[in-house]
Design an enzyme around this catalytic site. Structure first.
Site, PDB file in Angstrom:
ATOM      1  N   LYS A  22       0.838  -1.216   0.000  1.00 51.53           N
ATOM      2  CA  LYS A  22       0.000   0.000   0.000  1.00 51.53           C
ATOM      3  C   LYS A  22       0.863   1.252   0.000  1.00 51.53           C
ATOM      4  O   LYS A  22       0.624   2.183  -0.776  1.00 51.53           O
ATOM      5  CB  LYS A  22      -0.905   0.005   1.245  1.00 51.53           C
ATOM      6  CG  LYS A  22      -1.527   1.360   1.553  1.00 51.53           C
ATOM      7  CD  LYS A  22      -2.342   1.348   2.817  1.00 51.53           C
ATOM      8  CE  LYS A  22      -1.597   1.627   4.091  1.00 51.53           C
ATOM      9  NZ  LYS A  22      -1.242   3.038   4.346  1.00 51.53           N
ATOM     10  N   ASN A  23       1.868   1.272   0.874  1.00 48.44           N
ATOM     11  CA  ASN A  23       2.645   2.508   1.038  1.00 48.44           C
ATOM     12  C   ASN A  23       3.635   2.751  -0.096  1.00 48.44           C
ATOM     13  O   ASN A  23       4.259   3.807  -0.156  1.00 48.44           O
ATOM     14  CB  ASN A  23       3.359   2.517   2.396  1.00 48.44           C
ATOM     15  CG  ASN A  23       2.387   2.743   3.536  1.00 48.44           C
ATOM     16  OD1 ASN A  23       1.222   3.080   3.288  1.00 48.44           O
ATOM     17  ND2 ASN A  23       2.829   2.561   4.758  1.00 48.44           N
ATOM     18  N   ARG A  95      -4.152  10.730   4.881  1.00 48.94           N
ATOM     19  CA  ARG A  95      -3.084  11.706   4.999  1.00 48.94           C
ATOM     20  C   ARG A  95      -2.118  11.678   3.813  1.00 48.94           C
ATOM     21  O   ARG A  95      -1.586  12.700   3.387  1.00 48.94           O
ATOM     22  CB  ARG A  95      -2.331  11.370   6.282  1.00 48.94           C
ATOM     23  CG  ARG A  95      -1.552  12.456   6.843  1.00 48.94           C
ATOM     24  CD  ARG A  95      -0.727  11.914   7.980  1.00 48.94           C
ATOM     25  NE  ARG A  95       0.630  12.347   7.802  1.00 48.94           N
ATOM     26  CZ  ARG A  95       1.063  13.545   8.136  1.00 48.94           C
ATOM     27  NH1 ARG A  95       0.255  14.395   8.716  1.00 48.94           N
ATOM     28  NH2 ARG A  95       2.304  13.903   7.914  1.00 48.94           N
ATOM     29  N   CYS A 119      -5.135  13.272  13.561  1.00 46.27           N
ATOM     30  CA  CYS A 119      -4.876  11.867  13.237  1.00 46.27           C
ATOM     31  C   CYS A 119      -4.727  11.094  14.531  1.00 46.27           C
ATOM     32  O   CYS A 119      -4.202  11.618  15.509  1.00 46.27           O
ATOM     33  CB  CYS A 119      -3.593  11.795  12.430  1.00 46.27           C
ATOM     34  SG  CYS A 119      -3.078  10.129  12.103  1.00 46.27           S
ATOM     35  N   ARG A 124       0.473  14.917  13.559  1.00 43.89           N
ATOM     36  CA  ARG A 124       1.322  14.527  12.420  1.00 43.89           C
ATOM     37  C   ARG A 124       1.446  15.720  11.496  1.00 43.89           C
ATOM     38  O   ARG A 124       0.711  15.868  10.528  1.00 43.89           O
ATOM     39  CB  ARG A 124       0.736  13.325  11.682  1.00 43.89           C
ATOM     40  CG  ARG A 124       0.855  12.044  12.454  1.00 43.89           C
ATOM     41  CD  ARG A 124       0.205  10.909  11.721  1.00 43.89           C
ATOM     42  NE  ARG A 124       1.006  10.400  10.623  1.00 43.89           N
ATOM     43  CZ  ARG A 124       0.569   9.510   9.747  1.00 43.89           C
ATOM     44  NH1 ARG A 124      -0.670   9.071   9.825  1.00 43.89           N
ATOM     45  NH2 ARG A 124       1.344   9.068   8.784  1.00 43.89           N
ATOM     46  N   PRO A 125       2.386  16.598  11.784  1.00 40.83           N
ATOM     47  CA  PRO A 125       2.498  17.823  10.994  1.00 40.83           C
ATOM     48  C   PRO A 125       3.031  17.563   9.592  1.00 40.83           C
ATOM     49  O   PRO A 125       3.483  16.453   9.278  1.00 40.83           O
ATOM     50  CB  PRO A 125       3.490  18.655  11.799  1.00 40.83           C
ATOM     51  CG  PRO A 125       4.237  17.700  12.650  1.00 40.83           C
ATOM     52  CD  PRO A 125       3.404  16.482  12.825  1.00 40.83           C
ATOM     53  N   ASP A 127       5.142  20.100   8.346  1.00 38.65           N
ATOM     54  CA  ASP A 127       6.104  21.208   8.269  1.00 38.65           C
ATOM     55  C   ASP A 127       7.364  20.839   7.479  1.00 38.65           C
ATOM     56  O   ASP A 127       7.943  21.669   6.789  1.00 38.65           O
ATOM     57  CB  ASP A 127       6.470  21.710   9.678  1.00 38.65           C
ATOM     58  CG  ASP A 127       6.958  20.600  10.593  1.00 38.65           C
ATOM     59  OD1 ASP A 127       6.406  19.488  10.513  1.00 38.65           O
ATOM     60  OD2 ASP A 127       7.891  20.834  11.376  1.00 38.65           O
ATOM     61  N   ASP A 307       5.132   0.655  12.290  1.00 39.39           N
ATOM     62  CA  ASP A 307       3.890   0.053  11.799  1.00 39.39           C
ATOM     63  C   ASP A 307       3.695  -1.380  12.286  1.00 39.39           C
ATOM     64  O   ASP A 307       2.605  -1.925  12.154  1.00 39.39           O
ATOM     65  CB  ASP A 307       3.879   0.081  10.260  1.00 39.39           C
ATOM     66  CG  ASP A 307       3.862   1.497   9.744  1.00 39.39           C
ATOM     67  OD1 ASP A 307       2.840   2.165   9.896  1.00 39.39           O
ATOM     68  OD2 ASP A 307       4.898   1.953   9.229  1.00 39.39           O
ATOM     69  N   VAL A 329       8.915   6.905  16.752  1.00 37.67           N
ATOM     70  CA  VAL A 329       8.493   7.537  15.496  1.00 37.67           C
ATOM     71  C   VAL A 329       7.210   8.338  15.722  1.00 37.67           C
ATOM     72  O   VAL A 329       7.141   9.532  15.427  1.00 37.67           O
ATOM     73  CB  VAL A 329       8.346   6.492  14.366  1.00 37.67           C
ATOM     74  CG1 VAL A 329       7.909   7.175  13.074  1.00 37.67           C
ATOM     75  CG2 VAL A 329       9.657   5.743  14.155  1.00 37.67           C
ATOM     76  N   ARG A 399      -8.258  -0.584   5.368  1.00 37.31           N
ATOM     77  CA  ARG A 399      -7.490   0.454   4.666  1.00 37.31           C
ATOM     78  C   ARG A 399      -6.117  -0.083   4.245  1.00 37.31           C
ATOM     79  O   ARG A 399      -5.542   0.411   3.277  1.00 37.31           O
ATOM     80  CB  ARG A 399      -7.276   1.674   5.574  1.00 37.31           C
ATOM     81  CG  ARG A 399      -8.498   2.547   5.730  1.00 37.31           C
ATOM     82  CD  ARG A 399      -8.158   3.799   6.511  1.00 37.31           C
ATOM     83  NE  ARG A 399      -7.020   4.499   5.927  1.00 37.31           N
ATOM     84  CZ  ARG A 399      -6.276   5.402   6.558  1.00 37.31           C
ATOM     85  NH1 ARG A 399      -6.560   5.731   7.795  1.00 37.31           N
ATOM     86  NH2 ARG A 399      -5.277   5.990   5.949  1.00 37.31           N
TER      87      ARG A 399
END
Ligand code: EPU
Length: 420
Positions: A22-23, A95, A119, A124-125, A127, A307, A329, A399
């Protein structure tokens, strides 16, 4: 809403072919927006909810998409991309949609992308993404919950991430491909999915060097050509099956993955008493009747993946002793602990560390998934628990996992999906 009903205690045995990642698939699909000519074919795309979401996002921007779910083959024709706004309605569902910033800015010179919002993994920025695009010459403002970026074109330059950001690195790659000058990314994330994205873009004609290392250099090109590309197997799905096999004392062969991407996971599972043998495109794991406790700190790749922290915790609940699990993380990524306690686990969490005192056995209960990976960890624990468990809100699990329950039941687990 669907739920899983699981009667735990059955050792998993057999073979599973792991789906595409997926990622990796998500950024590759978004990256295909950079290809202005012809139809890009992307294979091994897993039929997941997040994939449907990304189809909605890129279709909204003007791409034409076909997707054969059975064959896991997608085509993207990005010639018609003409909208520069990714609205909140689509962004809030996933996201990773923030990744469209790079391709849209590169293609259209202006991108308006909704901020992803809150989230369950804590704050979870974005920036790092914004700072990186500014360093590449973009003018960025924020208005009404949208990031507005302008650059005609991006200049490129020297980017430094304060800490490795997975999608941040991918977004910069997308911006750098057509920049005016060379881009160098220091402290880039090294995840295998980033290597997959770079391989895809390079196949299409990009000049990206060093993906998979902390320093990536991108030499700009004028255009990309359409390609036929196959997404790599999902190391996180594979890892989930490994913990499920471990905690049930099973014996499972996984194919369709590169075992080198799971080196850290293999080490930890071996410390827990499992045996693992690897081949070129897979591995076999044999669990242990009683797992040993373990100490783990999650870390950017090649460290132990955040994860799979919940899956490891699900397995540690019944280990013979105390495990220490430090999350570095996403320090608040512990929503699964409350649910594991409902199964009888003995866990305390403080300042980013969970202490898990192994109990003799877990007892089935009603529990709830709160995000993709928390849900997977809860399923792992329920597979070991005595009696019946009900896992609610499995739409989170859907998901990121394709028909998890069917694959688990093909291995002998007693698990069914029920529509409430
Ligand atoms: N961070 C910032 N600012 C930023 C970006 C990140 O402070 O602008 C921080 C984060 O808050 C976090 C750390 O940096 O503490 C690392 O975050 P990263 O940017 O690497 O995460 P991500 O790119 O948003 C991806 C995966 C996640 C996975 C993380 C970590 C995708 C689509 N998402 O997220 O996957 O957990 O990397 O490896 O690739 C999942 O699949 O369930 C999932 C959440």
């Amino acid at each position: 809403m669907d739920k899983f009903i699981i009667r735990g205690g059955k050792p998993l045995k057999g073979r599973v072919k792991v789906e595409g990642s997926k990622n990796a698939a998500l950024p590759i699909i978004i990256g295909s927006l950079l290809i202005e000519k012809g139809e890009t074919v992307i294979r091994n795309v897993p039929p997941l909810r997040d994939i449907s979401t990304v189809i909605d996002v890129i279709s909204h921007l003007g791409a034409s998409v076909t997707y054969d779910e059975q064959a896991c083959v997608m085509t993207v024709d990005a010639r018609g991309v003409n909208k520069n706004t990714a609205p909140y309605e689509l962004m809030r569902q996933m996201r990773a949609s923030f990744l469209v910033l790079g391709p849209i800015l590169s293609r259209l010179g202006e991108a308006r992308v909704s901020l992803p919002g809150g989230c369950v993994l804590g704050s979870r920025p974005v920036d790092f993404h914004i700072k990186a695009f500014e360093a590449m010459g973009a003018k960025i403002s924020e208005k009404g919950g949208y990031v507005i970026a302008r650059a005609k074109p991006l200049k490129g330059g020297s980017i430094y991430f304060d800490r490795p950001s997975h999608t941040g690195t991918e977004n910069v790659l997308f911006g750098a491909v057509f920049a005016k000058e060379k881009t160098v990314i220091a402290n880039a994330a090294c995840d295998p999915e980033i290597v997959d994205v770079a391989n895809f873009l390079n196949k299409a004609g990009a000049k990206i060097h060093g993906a998979g290392t902390p320093t990536i250099v991108v030499h700009p090109v004028k255009r990309l050509k359409n390609v036929d590309y196959t997404v790599a197997g999902d190391r996180l799905v594979a890892g989930t099956f490994m913990f499920a096999a471990a905690v049930t004392g099973g014996n499972v062969r996984l194919t369709g993955i590169d075992p080198d991407e799971l080196t850290m996971v293999n080490h930890k599972l071996m410390e827990m008493g499992c045996s693992i043998t690897t081949t070129k495109n897979g591995l076999t794991i044999r669990g242990n009747k009683k797992l040993k406790p373990v100490s783990v700190t999650t870390f950017p790749y090649p460290g132990f993946p955040t994860d799979l922290q919940a899956c490891l915790m699900g397995a540690a609940c019944t280990a013979a002793g105390t495990s220490y699990i430090r999350e570095t993380v996403f320090i608040d990524r512990f929503s699964h602990t409350m649910e594991l306690r409902r199964l009888g686990a003995d866990i305390t969490v403080s300042s980013g560390e969970a202490i898990v005192h192994g109990v003799k056995e877990l007892q089935g209960a009603e529990v709830m998934a709160s995000d993709i990976r928390a849900g997977a960890g809860i399923v792992v624990a329920c597979l070991a628990a005595r009696g019946k468990s009900e896992v609610l809100r499995v739409y989170h699990v859907d998901r990121g996992y394709y028909r998890l329950e069917e694959k688990l039941s093909s291995l002998g687990a007693d698990i069914v999906r029920v529509n409430d």
